[in-house]
Design a protein around this motif. Structure first.
Motif, PDB file in Angstrom:
ATOM      1  N   VAL A 152      -0.518  -5.742  -4.405  1.00 32.23           N
ATOM      2  CA  VAL A 152       1.023  -6.343  -4.656  1.00 32.23           C
ATOM      3  C   VAL A 152       1.618  -5.338  -5.369  1.00 32.23           C
ATOM      4  O   VAL A 152       2.811  -5.490  -4.806  1.00 32.23           O
ATOM      5  CB  VAL A 152       0.698  -7.388  -5.488  1.00 32.23           C
ATOM      6  N   GLU A 153       1.383  -4.579  -6.257  1.00 30.31           N
ATOM      7  CA  GLU A 153       2.160  -3.610  -6.807  1.00 30.31           C
ATOM      8  C   GLU A 153       2.776  -2.642  -6.115  1.00 30.31           C
ATOM      9  O   GLU A 153       3.916  -2.165  -6.330  1.00 30.31           O
ATOM     10  CB  GLU A 153       1.530  -2.954  -8.204  1.00 30.31           C
ATOM     11  N   HIS A 154       2.116  -2.445  -4.924  1.00 37.90           N
ATOM     12  CA  HIS A 154       2.725  -1.422  -3.849  1.00 37.90           C
ATOM     13  C   HIS A 154       3.976  -1.859  -3.059  1.00 37.90           C
ATOM     14  O   HIS A 154       4.817  -1.197  -2.535  1.00 37.90           O
ATOM     15  CB  HIS A 154       1.570  -0.910  -2.990  1.00 37.90           C
ATOM     16  N   HIS A 155       3.994  -3.227  -3.359  1.00 37.89           N
ATOM     17  CA  HIS A 155       4.804  -3.986  -2.078  1.00 37.89           C
ATOM     18  C   HIS A 155       6.016  -4.802  -2.646  1.00 37.89           C
ATOM     19  O   HIS A 155       6.928  -4.981  -1.913  1.00 37.89           O
ATOM     20  CB  HIS A 155       4.162  -4.676  -1.067  1.00 37.89           C
ATOM     21  N   HIS A 156       5.976  -5.059  -3.817  1.00 38.77           N
ATOM     22  CA  HIS A 156       6.832  -6.014  -4.606  1.00 38.77           C
ATOM     23  C   HIS A 156       8.181  -5.179  -4.667  1.00 38.77           C
ATOM     24  O   HIS A 156       9.181  -6.272  -4.309  1.00 38.77           O
ATOM     25  CB  HIS A 156       6.342  -5.982  -6.155  1.00 38.77           C
ATOM     26  N   GLU A 157       8.560  -4.161  -4.722  1.00 41.38           N
ATOM     27  CA  GLU A 157      10.061  -3.872  -4.998  1.00 41.38           C
ATOM     28  C   GLU A 157      10.472  -4.038  -3.343  1.00 41.38           C
ATOM     29  O   GLU A 157      11.602  -4.388  -2.932  1.00 41.38           O
ATOM     30  CB  GLU A 157      10.040  -2.309  -5.014  1.00 41.38           C
TER      31      GLU A 157
END
Ligand SMILES: Cc1cc2nc3c(=O)[nH]c(=O)nc-3n(C[C@H](O)[C@H](O)[C@H](O)COP(=O)(O)O)c2cc1C
Length: 169
Positions: A152-157
């Motif tokens: 999730v942290e790779h794609h949130h932005e």
């Protein structure tokens, strides 16, 4: 966003990378999720000899203002589940024309995952050309590279940016 949105997941696994992206996305925009694995959808038949869930499923989906199709990239293309679903839209041009007319002007978006950094143009083109043929209002594609699993942290932005951009298009 005030429109109602449904996200249609077409993947060989209901708990994989595309599903993770879909559920993240659905939480952010408050969308309903429909998993094609929960429905019986037969391949397109020229004689329209069906005994499956497609027409009743489609009737429900057409009530939403915006439809999001979510697929993994399998061999540079949509998943077989998604392709079978899209093939059946042909019924909406032949035997279910009233429903087909409801696709005109409908907002549509693509979410995709794959292991490659970026998908080849042909991946998105199939969707673009199909939506254009059907007169749909295509808002764009968000592709998330998942080298192994969806984090999730790779794609949130990217998701947050895409949500804003999709509404502006
Ligand atoms: C049958 C199959 C074909 C694949 N083909 C591609 C491909 O052409 N390009 C790519 O970048 N990734 C490819 N992948 C990797 C998947 O797109 C990637 O792992 C995706 O995030 C899987 O999503 P899922 O968990 O929803 O199936 C393929 C995976 C499978 C199982």
């Amino acid at each position: 966003m005030s429109e109602s949105t449904v996200i249609i997941l077409g993947s060989s696994r209901s708990d994989g990378n595309t599903s993770a992206l879909v559920h993240d996305y659905a939480t952010i925009i408050n969308a309903t999720v429909v998993d094609l694995n929960d429905y019986e959808i037969s391949p397109f038949d020229y004689n329209a000899d069906y005994n499956d869930d497609f027409i009743s499923l489609m009737a429900g989906l057409l009530k939403y203002d915006r439809i999001i199709l979510a697929t993994p990239m399998y061999w540079y293309s949509a998943s077989a589940q998604m392709k079978t679903f899209i093939d059946r839209w042909s019924d909406l041009l032949k035997t279910e024309k009233a429903k087909g007319r409801q696709l005109r002007g409908k907002q549509v978006v693509v979410l995709a995952t794959g292991s490659d950094k970026i998908p080849p143009n042909c991946f998105e083109q199939m969707f673009q050309l199909t939506f254009r043929y059907l007169g749909m209002d295509y808002r764009g594609m968000l592709y998330c590279q998942c080298e192994s699993q969806y984090l999730v942290e790779h794609h949130h932005e990217a998701i947050a940016k895409f949500v804003i951009q999709m509404d502006r298009n």
